[in-house]
Design a protein around this motif. Structure first.
Motif, PDB file in Angstrom:
ATOM      1  N   PHE A  11      13.885  41.831 -16.431  1.00  0.00           N
ATOM      2  CA  PHE A  11      13.798  43.266 -16.141  1.00  0.00           C
ATOM      3  C   PHE A  11      12.384  43.766 -16.446  1.00  0.00           C
ATOM      4  CE2 PHE A  11      14.310  47.614 -18.032  1.00  0.00           C
ATOM      5  CZ  PHE A  11      14.641  48.286 -16.869  1.00  0.00           C
ATOM      6  N   GLN A  12      11.725  44.328 -15.465  1.00  0.00           N
ATOM      7  CA  GLN A  12      10.383  44.887 -15.632  1.00  0.00           C
ATOM      8  C   GLN A  12       9.404  43.881 -16.243  1.00  0.00           C
ATOM      9  OE1 GLN A  12      10.711  48.648 -17.738  1.00  0.00           O
ATOM     10  NE2 GLN A  12      11.816  49.619 -16.052  1.00  0.00           N
ATOM     11  N   GLY A  13       9.569  42.611 -15.893  1.00  0.00           N
ATOM     12  CA  GLY A  13       8.618  41.602 -16.314  1.00  0.00           C
ATOM     13  C   GLY A  13       8.915  40.924 -17.631  1.00  0.00           C
ATOM     14  N   PHE A  14      10.107  41.149 -18.208  1.00  0.00           N
ATOM     15  CA  PHE A  14      10.476  40.471 -19.450  1.00  0.00           C
ATOM     16  C   PHE A  14      11.974  40.233 -19.481  1.00  0.00           C
ATOM     17  CE2 PHE A  14      10.782  44.988 -20.258  1.00  0.00           C
ATOM     18  CZ  PHE A  14      11.871  45.153 -21.098  1.00  0.00           C
ATOM     19  N   TRP A  15      12.403  39.350 -20.381  1.00  0.00           N
ATOM     20  CA  TRP A  15      13.815  38.996 -20.500  1.00  0.00           C
ATOM     21  C   TRP A  15      14.502  39.854 -21.561  1.00  0.00           C
ATOM     22  CZ3 TRP A  15      15.947  35.949 -16.942  1.00  0.00           C
ATOM     23  CH2 TRP A  15      15.127  35.064 -16.237  1.00  0.00           C
ATOM     24  N   THR A  16      15.670  40.363 -21.230  1.00  0.00           N
ATOM     25  CA  THR A  16      16.433  41.145 -22.199  1.00  0.00           C
ATOM     26  C   THR A  16      17.909  41.135 -21.807  1.00  0.00           C
ATOM     27  OG1 THR A  16      16.516  43.238 -23.420  1.00  0.00           O
ATOM     28  CG2 THR A  16      16.161  43.392 -21.040  1.00  0.00           C
ATOM     29  N   THR A  17      18.751  41.702 -22.652  1.00  0.00           N
ATOM     30  CA  THR A  17      20.188  41.685 -22.395  1.00  0.00           C
ATOM     31  C   THR A  17      20.618  42.884 -21.556  1.00  0.00           C
ATOM     32  OG1 THR A  17      20.650  42.914 -24.434  1.00  0.00           O
ATOM     33  CG2 THR A  17      20.617  40.503 -24.575  1.00  0.00           C
ATOM     34  N   ALA A  18      21.825  42.805 -21.020  1.00  0.00           N
ATOM     35  CA  ALA A  18      22.349  43.880 -20.176  1.00  0.00           C
ATOM     36  C   ALA A  18      22.426  45.199 -20.937  1.00  0.00           C
ATOM     37  CB  ALA A  18      23.728  43.491 -19.645  1.00  0.00           C
ATOM     38  N   ALA A  19      22.933  45.153 -22.160  1.00  0.00           N
ATOM     39  CA  ALA A  19      23.071  46.376 -22.954  1.00  0.00           C
ATOM     40  C   ALA A  19      21.714  47.016 -23.216  1.00  0.00           C
ATOM     41  CB  ALA A  19      23.782  46.074 -24.271  1.00  0.00           C
ATOM     42  N   GLN A  20      20.706  46.188 -23.449  1.00  0.00           N
ATOM     43  CA  GLN A  20      19.378  46.710 -23.722  1.00  0.00           C
ATOM     44  C   GLN A  20      18.770  47.391 -22.510  1.00  0.00           C
ATOM     45  OE1 GLN A  20      17.257  46.246 -26.938  1.00  0.00           O
ATOM     46  NE2 GLN A  20      19.417  46.641 -27.251  1.00  0.00           N
ATOM     47  N   ILE A  21      19.068  46.887 -21.330  1.00  0.00           N
ATOM     48  CA  ILE A  21      18.509  47.471 -20.109  1.00  0.00           C
ATOM     49  C   ILE A  21      18.952  48.919 -19.957  1.00  0.00           C
ATOM     50  CG2 ILE A  21      18.593  47.388 -17.578  1.00  0.00           C
ATOM     51  CD1 ILE A  21      18.627  44.324 -17.831  1.00  0.00           C
ATOM     52  N   GLN A  22      20.229  49.179 -20.180  1.00  0.00           N
ATOM     53  CA  GLN A  22      20.717  50.556 -20.075  1.00  0.00           C
ATOM     54  C   GLN A  22      20.029  51.454 -21.091  1.00  0.00           C
ATOM     55  OE1 GLN A  22      24.869  52.115 -18.983  1.00  0.00           O
ATOM     56  NE2 GLN A  22      24.983  51.827 -21.190  1.00  0.00           N
ATOM     57  N   SER A  23      19.847  50.956 -22.318  1.00  0.00           N
ATOM     58  CA  SER A  23      19.178  51.732 -23.361  1.00  0.00           C
ATOM     59  C   SER A  23      17.721  51.991 -23.010  1.00  0.00           C
ATOM     60  CB  SER A  23      19.259  50.991 -24.698  1.00  0.00           C
ATOM     61  OG  SER A  23      20.593  50.794 -25.087  1.00  0.00           O
ATOM     62  N   ILE A  24      17.049  50.970 -22.498  1.00  0.00           N
ATOM     63  CA  ILE A  24      15.625  51.101 -22.153  1.00  0.00           C
ATOM     64  C   ILE A  24      15.430  52.113 -21.033  1.00  0.00           C
ATOM     65  CG2 ILE A  24      13.631  49.889 -21.173  1.00  0.00           C
ATOM     66  CD1 ILE A  24      14.677  47.372 -22.688  1.00  0.00           C
ATOM     67  N   ILE A  25      16.296  52.093 -20.042  1.00  0.00           N
ATOM     68  CA  ILE A  25      16.187  53.044 -18.937  1.00  0.00           C
ATOM     69  C   ILE A  25      16.379  54.474 -19.447  1.00  0.00           C
ATOM     70  CG2 ILE A  25      17.297  53.862 -16.818  1.00  0.00           C
ATOM     71  CD1 ILE A  25      17.853  50.940 -16.112  1.00  0.00           C
ATOM     72  N   SER A  26      17.358  54.690 -20.313  1.00  0.00           N
ATOM     73  CA  SER A  26      17.583  56.018 -20.891  1.00  0.00           C
ATOM     74  C   SER A  26      16.362  56.466 -21.689  1.00  0.00           C
ATOM     75  CB  SER A  26      18.815  56.009 -21.796  1.00  0.00           C
ATOM     76  OG  SER A  26      19.987  55.768 -21.062  1.00  0.00           O
ATOM     77  N   ILE A  48      10.176  46.809 -27.309  1.00  0.00           N
ATOM     78  CA  ILE A  48       9.877  46.890 -25.879  1.00  0.00           C
ATOM     79  C   ILE A  48       8.402  46.594 -25.618  1.00  0.00           C
ATOM     80  CG2 ILE A  48       9.877  48.409 -23.855  1.00  0.00           C
ATOM     81  CD1 ILE A  48      12.132  50.000 -25.221  1.00  0.00           C
ATOM     82  N   PRO A  49       8.085  45.781 -24.601  1.00  0.00           N
ATOM     83  CA  PRO A  49       6.681  45.521 -24.251  1.00  0.00           C
ATOM     84  C   PRO A  49       5.943  46.813 -23.912  1.00  0.00           C
ATOM     85  CG  PRO A  49       8.117  43.949 -23.158  1.00  0.00           C
ATOM     86  CD  PRO A  49       9.014  44.988 -23.766  1.00  0.00           C
ATOM     87  N   PHE A  50       4.627  46.811 -24.090  1.00  0.00           N
ATOM     88  CA  PHE A  50       3.857  48.034 -23.895  1.00  0.00           C
ATOM     89  C   PHE A  50       4.056  48.639 -22.509  1.00  0.00           C
ATOM     90  CE2 PHE A  50       0.176  50.422 -22.472  1.00  0.00           C
ATOM     91  CZ  PHE A  50       0.064  51.365 -23.486  1.00  0.00           C
ATOM     92  N   HIS A  74      14.908  37.522 -26.337  1.00  0.00           N
ATOM     93  CA  HIS A  74      14.775  38.969 -26.217  1.00  0.00           C
ATOM     94  C   HIS A  74      13.312  39.395 -26.158  1.00  0.00           C
ATOM     95  CE1 HIS A  74      15.727  43.105 -26.315  1.00  0.00           C
ATOM     96  NE2 HIS A  74      15.273  43.319 -27.530  1.00  0.00           N
ATOM     97  N   VAL A  75      12.965  40.176 -25.154  1.00  0.00           N
ATOM     98  CA  VAL A  75      11.627  40.685 -24.820  1.00  0.00           C
ATOM     99  C   VAL A  75      10.612  39.567 -24.624  1.00  0.00           C
ATOM    100  CG1 VAL A  75      12.011  42.934 -25.895  1.00  0.00           C
ATOM    101  CG2 VAL A  75      10.854  41.173 -27.213  1.00  0.00           C
ATOM    102  N   GLY A  76      11.096  38.355 -24.336  1.00  0.00           N
ATOM    103  CA  GLY A  76      10.187  37.252 -24.065  1.00  0.00           C
ATOM    104  C   GLY A  76       9.636  37.300 -22.653  1.00  0.00           C
ATOM    105  N   PRO A  77       8.603  36.503 -22.376  1.00  0.00           N
ATOM    106  CA  PRO A  77       7.966  35.553 -23.271  1.00  0.00           C
ATOM    107  C   PRO A  77       7.124  36.235 -24.361  1.00  0.00           C
ATOM    108  CG  PRO A  77       7.538  35.003 -20.955  1.00  0.00           C
ATOM    109  CD  PRO A  77       8.082  36.383 -20.990  1.00  0.00           C
ATOM    110  N   PHE A  78       7.047  35.608 -25.533  1.00  0.00           N
ATOM    111  CA  PHE A  78       6.329  36.223 -26.641  1.00  0.00           C
ATOM    112  C   PHE A  78       4.851  36.384 -26.336  1.00  0.00           C
ATOM    113  CE2 PHE A  78       6.083  31.631 -27.680  1.00  0.00           C
ATOM    114  CZ  PHE A  78       4.728  31.483 -27.935  1.00  0.00           C
ATOM    115  N   TRP A  79       4.285  35.456 -25.554  1.00  0.00           N
ATOM    116  CA  TRP A  79       2.846  35.534 -25.272  1.00  0.00           C
ATOM    117  C   TRP A  79       2.504  36.743 -24.413  1.00  0.00           C
ATOM    118  CZ3 TRP A  79       5.920  31.287 -24.018  1.00  0.00           C
ATOM    119  CH2 TRP A  79       6.321  31.171 -22.679  1.00  0.00           C
TER     120      TRP A  79
END
Length: 336
Positions: free
Chosen positions: A41-56, A144-146, A205-210
């Motif tokens: 999602f948006q260039g990084f890996w995360t869980t389904a629940a997190q996506i809804q939270s991030i969008i809000s 969350i990534p910048f 979560h929020v990977g890749p770390f680099w």
């Protein structure tokens, strides 16, 4: 192929709103770190629940110029940096260490995550009311990534403090943390070897770390007055220097009188690993329904990875770090 038990870990999708669920189902999906599914999602890996939270969070959060955001990759010194930041900013309100909030509350309760606390399990309207009642300067946390932070954060004059940590130690801490959660919920744990492979692929979560590190580093170089980029190892090596550096960055430098009166040392001791781990406030209780507070205080050491990783693992991750971070100026000790 994932087992039936593993597939059940994706049941969080059932609790997602229909519009968000349709978006999630259109995203690349992989089985990753900690026996769970991740979505790209948006260039990084995360869980389904997190996506809804991030969008809000992205749609509704309105930053103030006085806000402070503590940003990290999971298990890279988040709890410590939250405690230090809170103590530095609020040192005039809680000058007595006998009644300091950090003695009775976990740092994650005092510095809430956008995506894990404020914009999850509740509608954004309730989150907005909570935000209006927060004492200023407000302090928040995020993984969350910048590039995916709320637009108001990137466009305001609020401050961001970012900390990264040697990926070897981050991985080991992350693996231990996730397995404790799994055991507590009577879920299957994951092997060190399996999760290591996922971590190296960025499937966490929020990977890749680099990418996470490089995103904040780039912005810190472009806007040094907005983003302070720190390394966990540097804080451990000279905490006094970096506490003063954080205070100066936040616009509340220590006075000569404060230094003479031991204010810096008091903050360092209050936020030390040994002190926080020994507090009852961090020994019992739960955060976010599944995170026992005691899980956030394991060892806090540098180099513990040597007790977990095989020579072939060390070689593989060393090559990834060299390849992905080469030329960035970020370096970590990969020797035992």
């Amino acid at each position: 192929m994932a087992s039936t038990e593993e597939q059940s870990k994706d049941e969080q999708l059932e609790a997602i709103g229909e519009e968000c669920k349709n978006l999630i189902l259109s995203l690349p999906k992989e089985y990753g770190f900690g026996n769970q599914y991740f979505y790209f999602f948006q260039g990084f890996w995360t869980t389904a629940a997190q996506i809804q939270s991030i969008i809000s969070f992205q749609n509704h959060f309105q930053a103030k110029d006085s806000d402070v955001v503590v940003a990290t990759v999971p298990k890279s010194g988040t709890t410590w940096l939250k405690a230090l930041t809170f103590a530095i900013i609020n040192r005039h309100h809680f000058s007595s260490l006998h009644n300091h909030p950090l003695l009775t509350s976990n740092p994650h309760e005092l510095v809430p995550f956008f995506e894990l606390n404020i914009y999850t399990d509740i509608s954004w309207q309730f989150a907005k009311l909570d935000l209006l009642n927060m004492i200023e300067p407000r302090i928040f946390g995020t993984h969350i990534p910048f590039h995916s932070l709320a637009k108001s954060i990137k466009e305001s004059n609020c401050k961001i403090i970012y900390i990264c940590r040697n990926p070897f130690d981050t991985f080991v801490s992350y693996w231990n943390f996730m397995n404790k959660i799994a055991l507590n919920q009577s879920l299957p744990t994951s092997t060190l070897e399996d999760d290591f492979e996922k971590y190296c692929e960025g499937l966490c979560h929020v990977g890749p770390f680099w990418d996470h590190m490089l995103g904040y580093l780039k912005e810190s170089k472009a806007r040094p007055n907005k983003i302070l980029f720190l390394k966990y190892e540097d804080l451990k090596e000279d905490i006094n220097f970096h506490v003063k550096r954080i205070a100066e960055f936040l616009g509340c430098p220590f006075t000569q009188e404060e230094e003479s009166n031991g204010v810096i040392e008091n903050i360092i001791n209050l936020c030390s690993f040994e002190k926080m781990k020994g507090l009852e406030a961090n020994k019992s209780g739960v955060l976010g329904k599944i995170y026992d507070k005691k899980y956030f205080f394991r060892k806090g050491e540098i180099g513990d990875w040597i007790n977990y990783l095989s020579p072939s693992m060390v070689d593989k991750l060393s090559k990834i770090i060299e390849e992905k971070l080469s030329g960035s100026g970020i370096s970590f000790n990969v020797c035992p």
